[in-house]
Design a protein around this motif. Structure first.
Motif, PDB file in Angstrom:
ATOM      1  N   PRO A  11       0.806  -1.228   0.000  1.00 25.33           N
ATOM      2  CA  PRO A  11       0.000   0.000   0.000  1.00 25.33           C
ATOM      3  C   PRO A  11       0.839   1.278   0.000  1.00 25.33           C
ATOM      4  O   PRO A  11       0.428   2.287  -0.578  1.00 25.33           O
ATOM      5  CB  PRO A  11      -0.820  -0.126   1.291  1.00 25.33           C
ATOM      6  N   GLY A  17       0.553   1.477  -6.488  1.00 21.01           N
ATOM      7  CA  GLY A  17      -0.722   2.173  -6.660  1.00 21.01           C
ATOM      8  C   GLY A  17      -1.056   2.404  -8.117  1.00 21.01           C
ATOM      9  O   GLY A  17      -2.224   2.334  -8.520  1.00 21.01           O
ATOM     10  N   GLU A 125       4.280   1.414   8.590  1.00 23.52           N
ATOM     11  CA  GLU A 125       4.126   0.880   7.242  1.00 23.52           C
ATOM     12  C   GLU A 125       5.383   0.144   6.784  1.00 23.52           C
ATOM     13  O   GLU A 125       5.314  -0.958   6.239  1.00 23.52           O
ATOM     14  CB  GLU A 125       3.796   2.024   6.263  1.00 23.52           C
ATOM     15  N   TYR A 206      -1.612   9.053  -5.005  1.00 15.03           N
ATOM     16  CA  TYR A 206      -2.316   8.195  -4.052  1.00 15.03           C
ATOM     17  C   TYR A 206      -1.425   7.731  -2.912  1.00 15.03           C
ATOM     18  O   TYR A 206      -1.635   8.102  -1.759  1.00 15.03           O
ATOM     19  CB  TYR A 206      -2.918   6.967  -4.749  1.00 15.03           C
ATOM     20  N   ALA A 207      -0.413   6.929  -3.221  1.00 17.18           N
ATOM     21  CA  ALA A 207       0.334   6.240  -2.165  1.00 17.18           C
ATOM     22  C   ALA A 207       1.032   7.211  -1.223  1.00 17.18           C
ATOM     23  O   ALA A 207       1.104   6.979  -0.018  1.00 17.18           O
ATOM     24  CB  ALA A 207       1.348   5.283  -2.776  1.00 17.18           C
ATOM     25  N   TYR A 210      -1.878  11.366  -1.056  1.00 18.97           N
ATOM     26  CA  TYR A 210      -3.245  11.198  -0.530  1.00 18.97           C
ATOM     27  C   TYR A 210      -3.244  10.335   0.717  1.00 18.97           C
ATOM     28  O   TYR A 210      -3.876  10.662   1.721  1.00 18.97           O
ATOM     29  CB  TYR A 210      -4.123  10.568  -1.602  1.00 18.97           C
ATOM     30  N   ARG A 211      -2.488   9.255   0.694  1.00 17.63           N
ATOM     31  CA  ARG A 211      -2.577   8.257   1.760  1.00 17.63           C
ATOM     32  C   ARG A 211      -1.770   8.643   3.002  1.00 17.63           C
ATOM     33  O   ARG A 211      -2.177   8.334   4.121  1.00 17.63           O
ATOM     34  CB  ARG A 211      -2.123   6.899   1.224  1.00 17.63           C
ATOM     35  N   ASP A 212      -0.622   9.294   2.834  1.00 15.28           N
ATOM     36  CA  ASP A 212       0.156   9.725   3.994  1.00 15.28           C
ATOM     37  C   ASP A 212      -0.614  10.817   4.745  1.00 15.28           C
ATOM     38  O   ASP A 212      -1.239  11.686   4.121  1.00 15.28           O
ATOM     39  CB  ASP A 212       1.518  10.256   3.566  1.00 15.28           C
ATOM     40  N   GLY A 216      -2.040  14.064   2.900  1.00 14.26           N
ATOM     41  CA  GLY A 216      -3.455  13.772   2.664  1.00 14.26           C
ATOM     42  C   GLY A 216      -4.357  14.865   3.209  1.00 14.26           C
ATOM     43  O   GLY A 216      -5.323  15.282   2.558  1.00 14.26           O
ATOM     44  N   GLU A 231      -9.984   8.991  -5.549  1.00 11.10           N
ATOM     45  CA  GLU A 231     -10.921   7.962  -5.099  1.00 11.10           C
ATOM     46  C   GLU A 231     -11.595   7.271  -6.279  1.00 11.10           C
ATOM     47  O   GLU A 231     -11.837   6.058  -6.235  1.00 11.10           O
ATOM     48  CB  GLU A 231     -11.919   8.587  -4.134  1.00 11.10           C
ATOM     49  N   ASN A 234      -9.346   4.566  -7.724  1.00  5.32           N
ATOM     50  CA  ASN A 234      -9.157   3.365  -6.913  1.00  5.32           C
ATOM     51  C   ASN A 234     -10.419   2.522  -6.794  1.00  5.32           C
ATOM     52  O   ASN A 234     -10.465   1.570  -6.014  1.00  5.32           O
ATOM     53  CB  ASN A 234      -8.658   3.759  -5.519  1.00  5.32           C
TER      54      ASN A 234
END
Length: 367
Positions: A11, A17, A125, A206-207, A210-212, A216, A231, A234
């Protein structure tokens, strides 16, 4: 042998991603296997000879490494729901965005991950890779050690106290607002259907971004339409949609493309120049080193140095090939756009000493 494809990734991985979103759009059945240290030792390294993810295992037990090669292979194998536009302008812009996202958005992706408050999230992670079944506090300790290697790449990319303010200004006040304005009007880069450029873009967006947690939160505050695009990218069972009619490039992309030709393309071309010089100076060498010293780059009003990454020439070749393989008629349709964007001259570049990938290693093409 597996019935489905198998994606070895994680992830937190930028390029995983990219591939995951592509497989979902193509509706190709796949299983995802988390790339723990054990998986690296037992599968990834023995099967590919390198330590990079993602890796895609096919139902015929072939292992493919590198996101662009994965997508090339699957486009040929599954021509339906293609992510490569047929129109020459859209095909070229899609390829340009993939290279830009893979190469240049590494700057904010790596900066915001390692220089902002994403801890202990990131340490946990990375700890999952080393000790996936251990308690969170143990993963944090091990993840901090494992992550130190990746954090060490940050200054090598030219992310330094001198350049950080310019990188943040560029990302927060230029990239995000321009993308947000575009995605307010279009579901994807070129209309209501994603292209290869979208999949390139989703990797860093994303990875990392957005995700951190820190980046994010920033994206949600500054660019809600980019969040919606992330979104969408994904989701499973995405509607096919269509690209803009008549090979049109949305006007909302033009300022960002102009900026790419102004700041990013000179770095790619200078990289290729250094690679050409190295090949000429090392006529008996076939395998290229991953780095060739440093060169200068500019972002905003700041000039800094960064490592010359030889792989960047391979990415550049792919984009130049898209343009240079066009018919004269197609070029006549594309060239006015390139001249408007300031990209016509650079698209005429001919790279005499090409590089290629053999067994997942970068080598001189004609050796």
């Amino acid at each position: 042998m597996p019935d489905n494809y198998t994606l070895y990734g994680a992830p937190l991985s930028l390029y995983t991603g990219k591939t995951r979103a592509y497989l979902r759009f193509k509706q190709i059945p796949f299983d995802e296997v988390f790339s723990s240290l054990s998986v690296y030792k037992k599968v990834i390294i023995p099967k590919t000879g390198v330590r990079f993810i993602p890796v895609l295992r096919t139902p015929t037990d072939k292992f493919i490494q590198d996101t662009s090669v994965i997508m090339d292979s699957l486009e040929a194998e599954f021509p339906l729901r293609s992510a490569v536009p047929k129109g020459p302008k859209q095909r070229l812009v899609s390829a340009i965005f993939e290279m830009w996202a893979d190469e240049w958005l590494l700057l904010p992706a790596m900066h915001y991950r390692w220089n902002h408050d994403n801890f202990p999230f990131i340490y946990e992670e990375f700890g999952k890779v080393v000790m996936p079944y251990m308690p969170a506090f143990v993963r944090r300790i091990m993840g901090k050690k494992a992550g130190a290697k990746f954090k060490g790449f940050v200054p090598m990319l030219g992310i330094t106290p001198k350049s950080i303010p310019a990188i943040e200004n560029w990302y927060e006040n230029e990239v995000l607002p321009m993308l947000d304005a575009h995605f307010a009007r279009h579901d994807y880069l070129l209309g209501s259907r994603p292209c290869i450029g979208d999949f390139g873009l989703i990797g860093p967006m994303y990875a990392h971004l957005y995700r951190d947690p820190a980046s994010g939160k920033l994206m949600k505050r500054l660019a809600p339409n980019v969040v919606k695009w992330v979104e969408r990218m994904n989701q499973d069972n995405v509607q096919l949609g269509r690209w803009c009619v008549n090979d049109r490039i949305p006007e909302t992309l033009l300022p960002l493309l102009q900026q790419q030709f102004k700041e990013f393309w000179p770095v790619q071309l200078d990289t290729a120049k250094h690679v050409q010089e190295w090949i000429e100076q090392n006529p008996k060498a076939s395998k290229l080193p991953r780095a060739l010293g440093e060169h200068s780059f500019q972002i905003g009003n700041v000039t800094e140095k960064r490592v010359i990454r030889t792989f960047s020439q391979w990415k550049l070749q792919r984009v130049l090939d898209v343009y240079q393989a066009m018919s004269d008629d197609e070029k006549q349709r594309v060239d006015p756009l390139l001249k408007e964007l300031g990209g016509y001259e650079v698209m005429q570049t001919v790279i005499e000493r090409r590089v290629t990938r053999t067994n997942n290693v970068l080598v001189v093409a004609d050796c």
